[in-house]
Design an enzyme around this catalytic site. Structure first.
Site, PDB file in Angstrom:
ATOM      1  N   CYS A  82     -93.818 -62.652   8.361  1.00  0.00           N
ATOM      2  CA  CYS A  82     -93.434 -62.431   9.501  1.00  0.00           C
ATOM      3  C   CYS A  82     -94.571 -61.455  10.343  1.00  0.00           C
ATOM      4  CB  CYS A  82     -92.102 -61.621   9.666  1.00  0.00           C
ATOM      5  SG  CYS A  82     -90.848 -62.767   8.736  1.00  0.00           S
TER       6      CYS A  82
ATOM      7  N   HIS B  84     -90.755 -54.703  16.076  1.00  0.00           N
ATOM      8  CA  HIS B  84     -90.483 -56.172  15.176  1.00  0.00           C
ATOM      9  C   HIS B  84     -88.824 -56.007  15.475  1.00  0.00           C
ATOM     10  CE1 HIS B  84     -91.061 -58.986  12.211  1.00  0.00           C
ATOM     11  NE2 HIS B  84     -90.374 -58.711  11.403  1.00  0.00           N
TER      12      HIS B  84
ATOM     13  N   HIS C  97     -85.361 -64.214  15.526  1.00  0.00           N
ATOM     14  CA  HIS C  97     -86.432 -63.954  14.750  1.00  0.00           C
ATOM     15  C   HIS C  97     -87.216 -65.320  14.579  1.00  0.00           C
ATOM     16  CE1 HIS C  97     -89.457 -62.752  12.142  1.00  0.00           C
ATOM     17  NE2 HIS C  97     -88.889 -61.970  11.415  1.00  0.00           N
TER      18      HIS C  97
END
Lengths: 398, 218
Positions: free
Chosen positions: A164, A294, A328
């Site tokens: 990620c 994030h 996400h």
């Protein structure tokens, strides 16, 4: 530190960008949707994706087909739209305008394409695609080659697949290449699709929220998955015109060395990446106007990230996660969330962190609960992922 | 300051070399699973987590272990030690394994312990956990080993003073085909302080990386 002063003479300017998500097909459409508080995560009942209904942020396929078909028809040498995978269509559509209007030649030896993706064409493992696509397309370099050839980039693309943090890492690498003089123009493109493959995987981790995700909230119950493509053109050439310039001023990665699927207990390692990025950008944490977090909305990630922000003495800085809008988006996340950060700097506006109501981390953060006008000159974007990886970049307005 | 390769591991065709010396080869080995298990046993590595790793993790772990256990690399602060790896098939070997657990809806059993390995950089995480490495890390994908890409990337980390020691190279597994090439890179000044060993350091650049990796092809 002689090297540092030498290479810092060449700046990395952010020239142009694009985002494709459930919220729209351009950066402007996405920002307008965010300003209108549109949430792109919707409960989806598609047995091809998951046996039960699950909240997802999906890109409208009809619009994608229409736009991609138009691109194919415009070409001097026409190509068949159905010879491209969904991710290839997304990446190419996202890159089109940025490449077309970038004022650079893709076939110049000092132009580079960097591709960021975690799973690439992973849907091609499914039976329904086996007859249509050669299995070679599962290799990320083959995906990159398809995109490269569509635009005629002369250099072999650099491919980042680092969980990620891929998108943020791709941006860091592009600025290092530009600073060192290896390349003058870098196009960073990132994308990942929502697939049966990733939904099943995250579901097996019990990491998926039954409702649209709520980053940093006390009642957060996990992440929402989304699909996206994003493109940023970075250049050594200073843009012309009176409007303020935005540069990528610093960036670093670190590793927790703690656990492959759980983040650091202390946040020290992400904090180190933040400190290094700030140091390279020559600003103090207290000078930051915004942190683009994030913020996946898993219990552990958000807690670790809050600790890291605290350790870097930035807990007063306004923070938001965009994942409450579009989930996400894995390899695209660092890129599209950086695009929103850059839009904040250009528009002098901060956008609220969707899904957040009550402080839910042990280091209280200054989470944005509404959109507001503000002078935004210095922004930090952070990312963390499986494998214990962390990354941070700093953007400065000059 | 120039950088040097002061140790390296090369695994190819179920043969394992460390610093140019043959460490392991058994003619009767036919599968990756048998090879990696035999190598682990012969070298008496004791690390129970090894058995939980996927093929890419096992290969990268062993390759790094054989190289780093003889080095004084822990002298560098964890925050100034990096890992930069690359391969061709990303995590496809484990991707296929994960997909097998969901292909049939009647026998649907996705597992987090498989899924977590469907990312190529997990092997970097395993190496960092084992050795306490906390600095720069990156996983790059290229069709074949790109010595210029890796040399350029790592040299840049040194010139920015982000690392003082860095593990870099190629870790590739797909089915029974496996290939590993890991090099330990450090600054010239630090090399001078290391004890005389069996490997004569070579300059760190694209050419030497390529030469070391492809030595068996000649």
């Amino acid at each position: 530190m002689g090297h540092l002063t030498q290479i810092s003479m060449r700046q990395t300017y952010i020239i142009n960008d694009n985002i494709i998500t459930s919220l729209g097909f351009t950066t402007r459409e996405n920002i307008e949707s965010i300003r209108a508080n549109v949430i792109g995560i919707r409960t989806t009942d598609d047995p091809l994706l998951y046996p039960r209904p699950v909240p997802l942020s999906l890109i409208d396929s009809e619009t994608l087909e229409k736009r991609f078909n138009a691109l194919c028809e415009q070409r001097k040498r026409p190509v068949a739209p159905d010879s491209f995978t969904r991710l290839e269509k997304l990446l190419i559509t996202s890159m089109q305008e940025v490449v077309q209007e970038g004022g650079f030649n893709p076939y110049h030896p000092k132009t580079l394409l960097i591709l960021s993706t975690t799973k690439g064409n992973i849907d091609l493992l499914e039976e329904r695609y086996k007859a249509r696509f050669n299995h070679k397309r599962l290799f990320l370099w083959e995906l990159a080659r398809v995109v490269q050839n569509f635009f005629g980039f002369i250099n072999t693309p650099v491919i980042i697949s680092n969980a990620c943090i891929s998108g943020v890492l791709a941006l860091i690498i592009s600025s290092r290449y530009i600073q060192s003089g290896l390349y003058d123009d870098v196009v960073v493109a990132g994308g990942d699709i929502v697939s049966e493959f990733v939904i099943a995987g995250f579901q097996s981790f019990q990491a998926l929220s039954p409702d649209p995700c709520k980053p940093f909230d006390q009642n957060r119950t996990g992440l929402s998955l989304g699909e996206a493509a994003g493109t940023i053109h970075l250049s050594a050439k200073e843009p012309v015109g009176p409007s303020p310039k935005i540069i990528l001023a610093g960036g670093a990665t670190t590793n927790d060395a703690n656990h492959i699927s759980g983040p650091s207990r202390t946040g020290q390692e992400l904090s180190l990446a933040m400190d290094r990025a700030l140091q390279q950008a020559a600003i103090e944490a207290s000078s930051l106007d915004y942190i683009a977090a994030h913020g996946t909305a898993t219990a552990y990630n958000d807690e670790m990230e809050a600790k890291a922000i605290g350790l870097s003495k930035a807990e007063q800085v306004p923070v938001a996660s965009q994942k409450g809008y579009w989930g996400h988006t894995l390899g695209a996340a660092g890129i599209i969330e950086s695009v929103v950060a850059v839009a904040s700097m250009r528009n002098n506006q901060l956008y609220r962190s969707a899904g957040f109501e009550t402080q839910g981390v042990t280091v209280p953060l200054n989470i944005l609960t509404e959109h507001r006008d503000a002078e935004v000159d210095h922004v930090l974007k952070s990312a963390s992922g499986f494998g214990g990886c962390n990354a941070a970049v700093v953007f400065n307005k000059i | 300051m120039r950088q040097f390769i002061t140790a390296y591991t090369l695994i190819d065709g179920f043969k394992c070399m460390v610093n140019g010396r043959l460490l392991f080869y058994q003619e009767n080995i036919l599968t990756f699973a048998d090879f990696i298990k035999a190598l682990y046993k012969q070298e008496q590595v004791n690390y129970p987590k090894f058995y939980k790793m996927d093929a890419l993790g096992k290969l990268g772990f062993i390759a790094s272990e054989l190289l780093l256990r003889n080095k004084d690399f822990k002298l560098y602060p964890p925050e100034l030690t990096g890992v930069v790896l690359s391969n061709s098939s990303s995590s496809l070997d484990t991707d296929i394994a994960h997909y097998e657990t969901i292909r049939d809806r009647e026998h649907y059993f996705p597992s987090p312990s498989v899924f977590v390995y469907t990312l190529p950089n997990i092997v970097i995480g395993e190496i960092c956990i084992r050795n306490g490495i906390k600095g720069e890390n990156a996983f790059l994908v290229s069709e074949s080993f790109n010595s210029e890409l890796i040399a350029g990337y790592v040299t840049d980390l040194f010139s920015r003073e982000l690392v003082k020691g860095c593990l870099c190279g190629w870790i590739e597994v797909l089915g029974n085909r496996c290939e590993a090439f890991l090099a330990w890179v450090e600054n010239q000044a630090d090399v001078a302080e290391t004890k005389p060993g069996m490997f004569n350091p070579v300059p760190f650049d694209a050419e030497h990386l390529k030469l070391l990796k492809n030595q068996n092809d000649r």
